[in-house]
Scaffold this motif. Structure first.
Motif, PDB file in Angstrom:
ATOM      1  N   ASP A 132       0.833  -1.205   0.000  1.00 53.84           N
ATOM      2  CA  ASP A 132       0.000   0.000   0.000  1.00 53.84           C
ATOM      3  C   ASP A 132       0.872   1.261   0.000  1.00 53.84           C
ATOM      4  O   ASP A 132       0.567   2.233  -0.684  1.00 53.84           O
ATOM      5  N   ARG A 137      -0.120   2.964  -7.338  1.00 55.03           N
ATOM      6  CA  ARG A 137      -1.549   3.280  -7.215  1.00 55.03           C
ATOM      7  C   ARG A 137      -2.018   4.270  -8.292  1.00 55.03           C
ATOM      8  O   ARG A 137      -2.588   5.306  -8.001  1.00 55.03           O
ATOM      9  N   MET A 171      -5.390  -8.148  -3.037  1.00 53.75           N
ATOM     10  CA  MET A 171      -5.215  -6.690  -3.019  1.00 53.75           C
ATOM     11  C   MET A 171      -3.750  -6.327  -2.913  1.00 53.75           C
ATOM     12  O   MET A 171      -3.287  -5.362  -3.541  1.00 53.75           O
ATOM     13  N   LEU A 175      -1.930  -4.073  -5.692  1.00 51.09           N
ATOM     14  CA  LEU A 175      -1.266  -2.820  -5.324  1.00 51.09           C
ATOM     15  C   LEU A 175       0.201  -2.842  -5.750  1.00 51.09           C
ATOM     16  O   LEU A 175       0.740  -1.832  -6.221  1.00 51.09           O
ATOM     17  N   LYS A 180      -4.811   1.149  -8.408  1.00 51.45           N
ATOM     18  CA  LYS A 180      -5.363   1.997  -7.362  1.00 51.45           C
ATOM     19  C   LYS A 180      -6.070   1.132  -6.327  1.00 51.45           C
ATOM     20  O   LYS A 180      -6.468   0.001  -6.605  1.00 51.45           O
ATOM     21  N   ARG A 181      -6.228   1.680  -5.116  1.00 50.52           N
ATOM     22  CA  ARG A 181      -6.822   0.897  -4.037  1.00 50.52           C
ATOM     23  C   ARG A 181      -8.218   0.397  -4.391  1.00 50.52           C
ATOM     24  O   ARG A 181      -8.537  -0.777  -4.204  1.00 50.52           O
ATOM     25  N   ILE A 240     -12.021   2.961   1.340  1.00 48.16           N
ATOM     26  CA  ILE A 240     -10.682   2.423   1.146  1.00 48.16           C
ATOM     27  C   ILE A 240      -9.721   3.439   0.549  1.00 48.16           C
ATOM     28  O   ILE A 240      -8.541   3.483   0.891  1.00 48.16           O
ATOM     29  N   SER A 241     -10.210   4.302  -0.347  1.00 49.37           N
ATOM     30  CA  SER A 241      -9.308   5.276  -0.971  1.00 49.37           C
ATOM     31  C   SER A 241      -8.791   6.286   0.041  1.00 49.37           C
ATOM     32  O   SER A 241      -7.721   6.870  -0.137  1.00 49.37           O
ATOM     33  N   GLY A 244      -6.904   3.712   3.372  1.00 47.93           N
ATOM     34  CA  GLY A 244      -5.784   2.867   2.982  1.00 47.93           C
ATOM     35  C   GLY A 244      -5.802   1.519   3.691  1.00 47.93           C
ATOM     36  O   GLY A 244      -6.784   1.122   4.330  1.00 47.93           O
ATOM     37  N   MET A 245      -4.691   0.817   3.618  1.00 44.62           N
ATOM     38  CA  MET A 245      -4.581  -0.529   4.179  1.00 44.62           C
ATOM     39  C   MET A 245      -3.936  -0.565   5.562  1.00 44.62           C
ATOM     40  O   MET A 245      -3.900  -1.617   6.200  1.00 44.62           O
TER      41      MET A 245
END
Length: 266
Positions: A132, A137, A171, A175, A180-181, A240-241, A244-245
């Motif tokens: 991430d 991204r 994911m 990534l 992108k997320r 999520i955008s 983030g993770m």
């Protein structure tokens, strides 16, 4: 199972199936940590089926376009973006399907332990955070090609190992490949449809000829896991955008640390 166990496991399955924190780990751990009886194969089928219904309903328009354009391209000789994406999803499903057929029994016998879950939870949590932070991204789903789809599908095969997280590893791979997320999450969720469907089918075939199904538990499991999964998909894609993770990586590290402490405290 008593009602508390049914409700807890159904909600946990629905929520964790699509979050990058491993649903299999959260279904295995209660039996080991809380001393609950194993929920059994029939209940596993039910909660997976509920998750499958949720993702199909949430992406119903996308699913229809993928099927229509994926098959329609053979008639016209040209594939739209949706038709191309449909076959990329099929391609990405192949590695996980083959890995499941070859290694399923080995995983079930040797890898469903707290030590394995603790290790994979931490390792793939760090990897998720790194992807991430370090990923470019910049790419939408339209930039996906067959090589990247196959690489993401190969990563998905690792989700057979408890604690890895199917959504988490796909994911992470997406990534790393520059997606992108939200695009990474959407592709991961769409990829889950054939994988969950195949998993539920195999589990159902194993159930044939048995009389261990308690239909009240099954129906409740399907409903609760379906509702929680639907809500999880909705809110995850909404935020999520922005978030983030990192929160999920931190959760994995804390969970893995707690599991290690429990192992050595026994």
């Amino acid at each position: 199972m008593d009602i508390l166990q049914i409700v807890f496991l159904s909600l946990i399955q629905g929520i964790t199936e699509f979050l990058p924190i491993s649903s299999s780990a959260h279904l295995i751990l209660p039996t080991q940590v809380l001393g609950w009886p194993d929920q059994g194969l029939a209940f596993d089928v039910a909660v997976h089926f509920g998750s499958l219904i949720a993702v199909i309903l949430y992406f119903r328009k996308d699913v229809w376009h993928l099927i229509r354009d994926g098959l329609g391209g053979f008639k016209t000789g040209q594939f739209s973006d949706e038709g191309r994406l449909a076959w990329l999803i099929v391609l990405a499903t192949i590695p996980a399907g083959l890995a499941g057929l070859v290694f399923k029994d080995f995983v079930e016998t040797h890898l469903r332990s707290s030590a394995v879950i603790a290790t994979t939870t931490i390792v793939f949590g760090v990897l998720l955070w790194w992807a991430d932070v370090g990923g470019k991204r910049r790419d939408e789903l339209g930039k996906l090609n067959w090589k990247k789809a196959l690489m993401i599908g190969g990563a998905q095969a690792l989700a057979l190992i408890p604690g890895t997280s199917r959504s988490g590893i796909t994911m992470t791979a997406a990534l790393m490949l520059g997606m992108k997320r939200e695009a990474a999450a959407r592709f991961s969720f769409l990829m889950s449809i054939p994988v969950i469907a195949l998993s539920a089918l195999l589990l159902t075939l194993e159930l044939l000829g048995t009389d261990s199904v308690v239909w009240g538990d099954i129906i409740l499991g399907v409903v609760l896991s379906g509702i929680s999964a639907y809500l999880c998909i909705h809110f995850f894609l909404q935020f999520i955008s922005r978030i983030g993770m990192a929160p999920f990586a931190i959760y994995r590290l804390l969970l893995g640390g707690a599991l290690i402490w429990m192992i050595f405290a026994r």
